[in-house]
Design a protein around this motif. Sequence first.
Motif, PDB file in Angstrom:
ATOM      1  N   ARG A 194       0.831  -1.200   0.000  1.00  0.00           N
ATOM      2  CA  ARG A 194       0.000   0.000   0.000  1.00  0.00           C
ATOM      3  C   ARG A 194       0.868   1.254   0.000  1.00  0.00           C
ATOM      4  O   ARG A 194       1.871   1.335   0.695  1.00  0.00           O
ATOM      5  CB  ARG A 194      -0.911   0.019   1.234  1.00  0.00           C
ATOM      6  N   SER A 195       0.451   2.232  -0.759  1.00  0.00           N
ATOM      7  CA  SER A 195       1.166   3.503  -0.777  1.00  0.00           C
ATOM      8  C   SER A 195       0.341   4.504  -1.577  1.00  0.00           C
ATOM      9  O   SER A 195      -0.712   4.175  -2.126  1.00  0.00           O
ATOM     10  CB  SER A 195       2.559   3.342  -1.414  1.00  0.00           C
ATOM     11  N   GLU A 196       0.840   5.728  -1.646  1.00  0.00           N
ATOM     12  CA  GLU A 196       0.128   6.778  -2.368  1.00  0.00           C
ATOM     13  C   GLU A 196       0.068   6.475  -3.863  1.00  0.00           C
ATOM     14  O   GLU A 196       0.865   5.695  -4.391  1.00  0.00           O
ATOM     15  CB  GLU A 196       0.844   8.115  -2.149  1.00  0.00           C
ATOM     16  N   LEU A 197      -0.878   7.109  -4.532  1.00  0.00           N
ATOM     17  CA  LEU A 197      -1.021   6.997  -5.984  1.00  0.00           C
ATOM     18  C   LEU A 197      -0.355   8.195  -6.637  1.00  0.00           C
ATOM     19  O   LEU A 197      -0.386   9.307  -6.102  1.00  0.00           O
ATOM     20  CB  LEU A 197      -2.497   6.960  -6.377  1.00  0.00           C
ATOM     21  N   VAL A 198       0.259   7.971  -7.794  1.00  0.00           N
ATOM     22  CA  VAL A 198       0.889   9.052  -8.543  1.00  0.00           C
ATOM     23  C   VAL A 198       0.392   8.989  -9.978  1.00  0.00           C
ATOM     24  O   VAL A 198       0.528   7.957 -10.651  1.00  0.00           O
ATOM     25  CB  VAL A 198       2.431   8.955  -8.518  1.00  0.00           C
ATOM     26  N   VAL A 199      -0.205  10.087 -10.457  1.00  0.00           N
ATOM     27  CA  VAL A 199      -0.688  10.178 -11.832  1.00  0.00           C
ATOM     28  C   VAL A 199       0.489  10.570 -12.728  1.00  0.00           C
ATOM     29  O   VAL A 199       1.090  11.631 -12.544  1.00  0.00           O
ATOM     30  CB  VAL A 199      -1.818  11.222 -11.953  1.00  0.00           C
ATOM     31  N   LEU A 200       0.819   9.708 -13.684  1.00  0.00           N
ATOM     32  CA  LEU A 200       1.934   9.943 -14.604  1.00  0.00           C
ATOM     33  C   LEU A 200       1.443   9.792 -16.040  1.00  0.00           C
ATOM     34  O   LEU A 200       0.355   9.263 -16.292  1.00  0.00           O
ATOM     35  CB  LEU A 200       3.069   8.930 -14.345  1.00  0.00           C
ATOM     36  N   ASP A 201       2.271  10.226 -16.979  1.00  0.00           N
ATOM     37  CA  ASP A 201       1.912  10.061 -18.394  1.00  0.00           C
ATOM     38  C   ASP A 201       1.706   8.590 -18.749  1.00  0.00           C
ATOM     39  O   ASP A 201       0.809   8.245 -19.515  1.00  0.00           O
ATOM     40  CB  ASP A 201       3.021  10.637 -19.289  1.00  0.00           C
ATOM     41  N   ALA A 202       2.556   7.726 -18.196  1.00  0.00           N
ATOM     42  CA  ALA A 202       2.525   6.310 -18.574  1.00  0.00           C
ATOM     43  C   ALA A 202       1.410   5.541 -17.893  1.00  0.00           C
ATOM     44  O   ALA A 202       1.036   4.459 -18.356  1.00  0.00           O
ATOM     45  CB  ALA A 202       3.869   5.657 -18.247  1.00  0.00           C
ATOM     46  N   GLY A 203       0.864   6.051 -16.790  1.00  0.00           N
ATOM     47  CA  GLY A 203      -0.179   5.325 -16.088  1.00  0.00           C
ATOM     48  C   GLY A 203      -0.283   5.766 -14.640  1.00  0.00           C
ATOM     49  O   GLY A 203       0.260   6.797 -14.234  1.00  0.00           O
ATOM     50  N   LEU A 204      -0.953   4.947 -13.856  1.00  0.00           N
ATOM     51  CA  LEU A 204      -1.164   5.236 -12.436  1.00  0.00           C
ATOM     52  C   LEU A 204      -0.172   4.408 -11.624  1.00  0.00           C
ATOM     53  O   LEU A 204      -0.164   3.177 -11.700  1.00  0.00           O
ATOM     54  CB  LEU A 204      -2.598   4.892 -12.034  1.00  0.00           C
ATOM     55  N   LYS A 205       0.646   5.091 -10.837  1.00  0.00           N
ATOM     56  CA  LYS A 205       1.697   4.425 -10.071  1.00  0.00           C
ATOM     57  C   LYS A 205       1.261   4.261  -8.629  1.00  0.00           C
ATOM     58  O   LYS A 205       0.780   5.185  -7.996  1.00  0.00           O
ATOM     59  CB  LYS A 205       2.987   5.250 -10.134  1.00  0.00           C
ATOM     60  N   GLN A 206       1.440   3.050  -8.112  1.00  0.00           N
ATOM     61  CA  GLN A 206       1.221   2.777  -6.692  1.00  0.00           C
ATOM     62  C   GLN A 206       2.365   1.911  -6.212  1.00  0.00           C
ATOM     63  O   GLN A 206       2.583   0.811  -6.705  1.00  0.00           O
ATOM     64  CB  GLN A 206      -0.112   2.077  -6.435  1.00  0.00           C
ATOM     65  N   GLY A 207       3.104   2.416  -5.226  1.00  0.00           N
ATOM     66  CA  GLY A 207       4.317   1.721  -4.827  1.00  0.00           C
ATOM     67  C   GLY A 207       5.334   1.814  -5.945  1.00  0.00           C
ATOM     68  O   GLY A 207       5.711   2.902  -6.367  1.00  0.00           O
TER      69      GLY A 207
END
Length: 263
Positions: A194-207
Amino acid sequence: MREPSLFALGAGGSVAGTVGTTLVLIAPPPSLLVAAAVAVAVFPAATAVTMRLSTPDRIERFQSLPAQVPVVVAPVILTAAVVTVHYGLAGSGRAVFWPGMIGVGVAFVGAVSVLHAAERRYARRVEAESDVRVVLPDPSADGPGTRWQLVGVVAGGVAVALFLLNAVLGDGPDVTWLFAALGGLVPTLTAWHRSELVVLDAGLKQGVSIRPWSDFESYEITDDELVIRDDSWFPQQYAIPRGEIDDEDAAVAALSRYLAEKE
């Protein structure tokens, strides 16, 4: 630990575990002490060679399925070989289960480390190159799912503890407790992810995992939450409380570049 070191240690462990298990399986087998000594000697040598040859591109290459298949399949083949020899499925059996499974375990941990290092390297590069980077809070940090995750972690710890107690105080490690311990580790590892979500060009990052936008269906803004819905075979959604989002306008603007808003 940086990716090159983790990758090299994983490769060293994978090679050492494979060599040790193979020595245990050959007939006539060397003594367990000899097999363990050879595996221990192989580990630093394989680690040093991998460390010397590793480059960011070579590490990231293990994000591709063709490179991942042999890394994942090797421990599976070793496990099948140990079970076959131990239970005599292809001839007379020999007591090789526990020494063989120790080697398989080392090879498995090494394989996981290799793949994790590749995933981390890929995530680091993609995040650095992304024109968009908006951080959202961990959607699993609150709510009813947290209670069940805690229960899963406790159950996993109990299963592992019972396996170790049975190994130390009982007649020896039992296969049933081995699989109970392995099953118990699953919720623990899930909770760590579990960790924060990051919106990036390539997709949604978690961990360290990045899911491409093609995996998602839409986003929705309700009275209380910002909801991101995926489009996988086993649909799930990320429900983020709006009050916990630092910059909701930036988050919505970023998501709208890749997903349609559900009316």
